[in-house]
Design a protein around this motif. Structure first.
Motif, short mmCIF file in Angstrom:
data_model
loop_
_atom_site.label_atom_id
_atom_site.label_comp_id
_atom_site.label_asym_id
_atom_site.label_seq_id
_atom_site.Cartn_x
_atom_site.Cartn_y
_atom_site.Cartn_z
N ASP A 85 0.39 -1.24 0.15
CA ASP A 85 0.17 0.18 -0.14
C ASP A 85 1.05 1.20 0.01
O ASP A 85 1.33 2.10 -0.74
N LEU A 86 2.15 1.10 0.28
CA LEU A 86 3.13 2.50 0.66
C LEU A 86 3.95 2.26 -0.16
O LEU A 86 4.54 3.96 -0.70
N PHE A 87 3.98 1.20 -0.96
CA PHE A 87 4.61 1.55 -2.61
C PHE A 87 3.82 2.13 -3.21
O PHE A 87 4.46 3.28 -4.38
N LEU A 88 2.63 1.68 -3.88
CA LEU A 88 1.60 2.15 -4.16
C LEU A 88 1.87 4.23 -3.80
O LEU A 88 1.50 4.67 -4.86
N ALA A 89 1.96 4.39 -2.17
CA ALA A 89 1.08 5.93 -2.28
C ALA A 89 2.38 6.87 -3.00
O ALA A 89 2.56 7.58 -3.50
N GLY A 91 4.64 5.64 -5.23
CA GLY A 91 5.44 5.43 -6.34
C GLY A 91 4.13 6.25 -7.59
O GLY A 91 4.48 7.05 -8.18
N THR A 92 2.70 6.33 -6.87
CA THR A 92 1.51 7.33 -7.22
C THR A 92 1.36 8.97 -7.12
O THR A 92 0.90 9.17 -7.96
N GLY A 93 2.55 9.29 -5.57
CA GLY A 93 1.85 10.53 -5.50
C GLY A 93 0.18 10.56 -5.07
O GLY A 93 -0.25 12.11 -4.85
N THR A 94 -0.43 9.25 -4.85
CA THR A 94 -1.73 9.22 -4.01
C THR A 94 -1.91 9.01 -2.56
O THR A 94 -1.31 8.07 -2.23
N HIS A 369 -2.87 7.40 -14.09
CA HIS A 369 -1.51 6.68 -14.46
C HIS A 369 -1.66 6.68 -15.55
O HIS A 369 -0.56 7.65 -16.40
N ASP A 370 -2.31 6.09 -16.37
CA ASP A 370 -2.23 6.45 -17.74
C ASP A 370 -2.99 7.37 -18.59
O ASP A 370 -2.01 7.60 -19.34
N ARG A 371 -3.39 8.38 -17.54
CA ARG A 371 -3.65 9.95 -18.35
C ARG A 371 -3.23 10.52 -18.14
O ARG A 371 -2.89 11.68 -18.93
N ALA A 372 -2.07 10.21 -16.96
CA ALA A 372 -0.86 11.07 -17.02
C ALA A 372 0.51 10.85 -17.81
O ALA A 372 0.38 11.79 -18.69
#
Length: 379
Positions: A85-89, A91-94, A369-372
């Motif tokens: 969960d923290l990896f994605l937080a 990595g995605t800045g969310t 992510h794809d939109r960005a």
């Protein structure tokens, strides 16, 4: 154990809660050239990991596949390079919604830079073996209440592994690349000569600064007495970079090195006026060595480039003296490591959602992510 039938004959699935003697002595594990696949590293993880774990085997007449998996929940060590969960937080800045991924298991290990999957047998059977392996692990994870199964550091060149994840609804995200430094020639002078002129001048200047500051280095096996001094330095470095790491887990990992790695667990000690001001831990595995933890006392180091001495110059010198041909410099600070000759190997992270909440969250993150990625940068 479950058995299914394929064109190649019966295929078995076997899951155990820990690394059994069968696993540790299996040729696929015993002969693995990579540290994080080796029997002794599986013992390290079994001792040091505070959460649940399980080990999945797929085996048939002429094929085998294996991977360990380690569990995380909201109370686990808040380390963003291992906890899904923290990896994605990070990595995605969310910040929101990542709790829907917990509890989770990471398959292929939990060490930054490397998610390892063991396979043996005909090339044409590798994809179905990996697909069966991930399917069995995902089913077992779901049975234990997990919301996702993740592998955070997969090679994007492994098309079979990517296809196996997709077969189970896996969602891919960018990950941190890992940095490998191959050592040219036979001495530190050869490594220095391989660098561009300006970088070579900087390295020589750093060495002069270390000498002028009275910084001395000792490289020798890790000792029990080291733990009470190095762990506070390690946690201080994490805190400096905005991360929190559990004291007990950090201590337990070093102690597991002592119990299972012997003299291959090496410590670079940096001292100034006889006082420890920094360290780097190394683990040797054959002709490779892995730069693992580090820690420094900013006040004690002052303006001296102790980091570069302890994390690069001394490991390189030690490697040449001990027949090590490649240093694994792990993840992050890619440009700094590349300037010193390292090559960054790209990595992908894969997540298999195991319930509707995780599935929705991962799909939304991927779409964002794809939109960005498709939005042109401002001129």
């Amino acid at each position: 154990m479950t058995l299914t039938q394929s064109a190649a004959g019966p295929i078995g699935t076997h899951i155990t809660p820990g690394p059994t003697p069968h696993t540790l002595d299996h040729p696929l594990v015993r002969r693995c050239p990579h540290l994080y696949c080796s029997p002794r590293w599986l013992r390290v993880e079994d001792q040091a990991h505070p959460g649940p774990s399980f080990h999945t085997w797929i085996h048939g007449a002429d094929l085998a596949a294996y991977a360990p998996a380690y569990g995380f929940d909201a109370t686990s060590n808040p380390w963003p390079f291992a906890r899904p969960d923290l990896f994605l937080a990070e990595g995605t800045g969310t910040e929101e919604g990542h709790g829907s991924l917990l509890p989770a298991f990471t398959i292929g290990g939990r060490r930054p830079g490397h998610s390892r999957f063991y396979t043996a047998g005909p090339t044409w059977q590798r994809l179905p073996a990996l697909t069966r392996l991930l399917g069995a692990a995902a089913e077992h994870s779901a049975d234990r209440g997990a919301s996702c199964l993740a592998a955070l550091y997969c090679s994007p060149k492994d098309a079979d592994l990517a296809e196996a994840f997709r077969a189970h609804g896996g969602v891919r995200f960018p990950s941190h690349g890992t940095n490998l430094l191959g050592l040219p020639g036979d001495s530190t002078e050869d490594w220095m000569a391989s660098l561009p002129r300006k970088q070579r001048a900087k390295e020589k200047a750093d060495l002069r600064k270390l000498r002028d500051a009275g910084v001395d280095f000792e490289v020798s096996p890790l000792r029990e007495a080291d733990l009470e001094r190095i762990v506070p330095l390690e946690l201080g470095l994490y805190s400096k970079h905005g991360h929190t790491y559990a004291l007990q887990e950090a201590t337990d990992l070093h102690r597991a090195y002592l119990d299972h790695l012997g003299d291959d667990a090496v410590l670079v000690r940096a001292r100034r006026d006889g006082v420890l001001v920094g360290f780097t831990s190394l683990v040797r595995h054959g002709s490779h060595a892995y730069v693992r933890q580090a820690g420094f006392d900013p006040e004690g180091c002052g303006d001296a480039p102790v980091y570069f001495g302890a994390a690069l110059h001394e490991p390189i010198r030690w490697a040449y003296e001990h027949g090590v041909r490649c240093l694994d410099l792990s993840i992050t600070a890619d440009a700094t490591k590349q300037r010193r000759g390292a090559r960054t190997q790209p990595r992908d992270a894969w997540f298999i959602p195991l319930d509707d909440a995780a599935r929705h969250h991962l799909r939304s993150l991927r779409e964002r992510h794809d939109r960005a990625a498709s939005t042109p940068s401002p001129a």
